[in-house]
Write a protein that holds these residues in place. Structure first.
Motif, PDB file in Angstrom:
ATOM      1  N   PRO A   1       4.184  -2.204   6.780  1.00 61.11           N
ATOM      2  CA  PRO A   1       3.054  -2.422   6.870  1.00 61.11           C
ATOM      3  C   PRO A   1       2.293  -3.090   8.022  1.00 61.11           C
ATOM      4  O   PRO A   1       1.009  -2.996   8.389  1.00 61.11           O
ATOM      5  CB  PRO A   1       2.855  -3.299   5.601  1.00 61.11           C
TER       6      PRO A   1
ATOM      7  N   GLY B   1       0.615   5.506  -0.504  1.00 56.55           N
ATOM      8  CA  GLY B   1      -0.096   3.928  -0.581  1.00 56.55           C
ATOM      9  C   GLY B   1      -0.301   3.376   0.830  1.00 56.55           C
ATOM     10  O   GLY B   1      -1.264   2.903   0.946  1.00 56.55           O
ATOM     11  N   ASN B   2       0.793   3.468   1.747  1.00 53.48           N
ATOM     12  CA  ASN B   2       0.569   3.126   3.118  1.00 53.48           C
ATOM     13  C   ASN B   2      -0.596   3.907   3.867  1.00 53.48           C
ATOM     14  O   ASN B   2      -1.454   3.337   4.610  1.00 53.48           O
ATOM     15  CB  ASN B   2       1.726   3.123   3.821  1.00 53.48           C
TER      16      ASN B   2
ATOM     17  N   VAL C   1      10.712   8.408   3.617  1.00 54.11           N
ATOM     18  CA  VAL C   1      10.263   7.232   2.343  1.00 54.11           C
ATOM     19  C   VAL C   1       9.664   8.157   1.248  1.00 54.11           C
ATOM     20  O   VAL C   1       9.412   9.277   1.331  1.00 54.11           O
ATOM     21  CB  VAL C   1       9.075   6.695   3.148  1.00 54.11           C
ATOM     22  N   ARG C   2       9.702   7.549   0.250  1.00 50.28           N
ATOM     23  CA  ARG C   2       9.378   8.189  -1.035  1.00 50.28           C
ATOM     24  C   ARG C   2       7.948   8.180  -1.289  1.00 50.28           C
ATOM     25  O   ARG C   2       7.126   7.852  -0.319  1.00 50.28           O
ATOM     26  CB  ARG C   2       9.695   7.193  -2.030  1.00 50.28           C
TER      27      ARG C   2
ATOM     28  N   ASN D   1       5.232   7.350  -3.250  1.00 47.88           N
ATOM     29  CA  ASN D   1       4.483   6.274  -3.238  1.00 47.88           C
ATOM     30  C   ASN D   1       4.204   5.498  -2.308  1.00 47.88           C
ATOM     31  O   ASN D   1       3.057   5.045  -2.050  1.00 47.88           O
ATOM     32  CB  ASN D   1       4.912   5.673  -4.913  1.00 47.88           C
ATOM     33  N   TRP D   2       5.416   5.320  -1.768  1.00 44.88           N
ATOM     34  CA  TRP D   2       5.291   4.276  -0.063  1.00 44.88           C
ATOM     35  C   TRP D   2       4.417   5.188   0.690  1.00 44.88           C
ATOM     36  O   TRP D   2       3.658   4.517   1.358  1.00 44.88           O
ATOM     37  CB  TRP D   2       6.742   4.270   0.303  1.00 44.88           C
ATOM     38  N   ALA D   3       4.773   6.621   0.990  1.00 47.38           N
ATOM     39  CA  ALA D   3       3.892   7.172   1.889  1.00 47.38           C
ATOM     40  C   ALA D   3       2.348   7.352   1.550  1.00 47.38           C
ATOM     41  O   ALA D   3       1.459   7.016   2.357  1.00 47.38           O
ATOM     42  CB  ALA D   3       4.285   8.526   2.012  1.00 47.38           C
TER      43      ALA D   3
ATOM     44  N   ASN E   1       7.251   1.989  10.223  1.00 48.16           N
ATOM     45  CA  ASN E   1       7.803   2.119   9.152  1.00 48.16           C
ATOM     46  C   ASN E   1       7.586   0.811   8.348  1.00 48.16           C
ATOM     47  O   ASN E   1       8.194   0.778   7.323  1.00 48.16           O
ATOM     48  CB  ASN E   1       9.352   2.161   9.424  1.00 48.16           C
TER      49      ASN E   1
END
Length: 327
Positions: free
Chosen positions: A176, A202-203, A195-196, A198-200, A174
């Motif tokens: 970086p 982007g990662n 997770v939202r 953009n987080w998913a 969960n």
């Protein structure tokens, strides 16, 4: 594109687990007949909810799951010994004819580690060493190992998995640092459900970049993600069906230090849940697929939601959304 189901086998203390297991069997039979690709179980000890252990449950489902992959999403690997895990997992892979997927994670609940006499700060190194030992054991050759956490002296695994060299391994993380570690190992990162967008996304981009830089090809690569799913006529209708149950389920995590499920619920509700009409859900799947995700593992069960409702959700997705992503 693959679609799977995450079983939410967590119940109120004192619930009738024999009856609940029967419900799970019926649910998996429906999922199988609807054309889903996989089914996964969860893992915790000493939970506030009655939580049957995943490996016995998945073993119960082998004869009811057709050709679907069966897996853990996730197994808390640091809480067990690699010899135990290696033989248990090889056994279920044999029993299922080579359909097992080993999803692992390092865990986070203090009471679990304290009860097993394991220092929580060692969980990542224990997980990595345990997996390394398990891979050695699955070769079938004698294993001598002297590491930070485990020692073996010329031992041989008595049961080997059908899949060679071993079942697929997915790793949950969960943050970086954990995601980067998984990328550098060349293992699939199992993205979390809460997770939202953009987080998913982007990662995942960072993970793929790091994975490529470490020399791993994307040919045949798996990019899995968990999502909470409710298909109805609209987002509001979906939330009316399952909103109270999903919020209640996430609310159980607050006692484990995850108070953002309470303080940030409105953001999670709007940006993390796959709730809505068939067109809404198809657009969400396409958006995440365009970012690279290719194995969606949906949870359609939550605390207090009748199993009949969960069956309706997976049926409607299979009927009105899944064909848009299948030849």
């Amino acid at each position: 594109m693959k679609f799977g189901i995450l079983l939410d086998h967590q119940y109120e203390p004192g619930d009738d687990l024999h009856r609940r297991t029967g419900e799970i069997v019926e649910y998996v039979q429906h999922v199988r007949d609807l054309g889903y690709d996989s089914v996964f179980g969860i893992h915790h000890y000493l939970s506030s909810l009655s939580t049957p252990q995943p490996l016995p449950l998945l073993s119960r489902l082998i004869d009811h799951s057709g050709t679907m992959e069966l897996g853990t999403g996730i197994l808390i690997l640091p809480l067990g010994h690699p010899v135990h895990w290696a033989e248990e997992i090889a056994t279920i892979d044999q029993m299922s004819g080579g359909r097992f997927v080993l999803g692992i994670g390092s865990g986070y609940r203090d009471d679990e580690f304290a009860s097993f006499g394991i220092e929580r700060r060692t969980r990542v190194s224990r997980m990595n060493e345990a997996l390394d030992v398990m891979r050695q054991l699955w070769t079938g050759a004698p294993v001598t190992h002297k590491g930070k956490h485990f020692e073996l002296d010329g031992v041989t695994c008595s049961v080997l998995p059908v899949q060679r060299p071993h079942p697929p391994v997915w790793v949950g993380a969960n943050g970086p640092i954990g995601i980067a570690r998984i990328a550098n190992q060349g293992l699939p990162w199992l993205a979390p459900s809460n997770v939202r967008r953009n987080w998913a996304v982007g990662n995942l981009a960072d993970y793929r970049r790091l994975r490529s830089a470490a020399g791993f090809s994307e040919d045949g690569a798996v990019f899995p993600i968990h999502r909470d799913l409710c298909v109805a006529d609209s987002f509001d209708d979906a939330y009316a069906i399952a909103g109270e149950a999903v919020q209640r389920s996430y609310g159980e995590y607050v006692q484990y230090g995850m108070d953002y499920f309470e303080t940030q619920w409105e953001g999670i509700k709007e940006k993390a849940l796959f709730f809505g009409s068939p067109d809404d859900i198809a657009a969400k799947v396409r958006d995440f697929a365009d970012a690279g995700f290719n194995h969606f593992v949906f949870r359609a069960q939550w605390l207090g939601l009748p199993i009949a409702r969960s069956i309706e959700i997976v049926e409607r997705f299979a009927r009105e959304v899944m064909p848009r992503f299948r030849p």
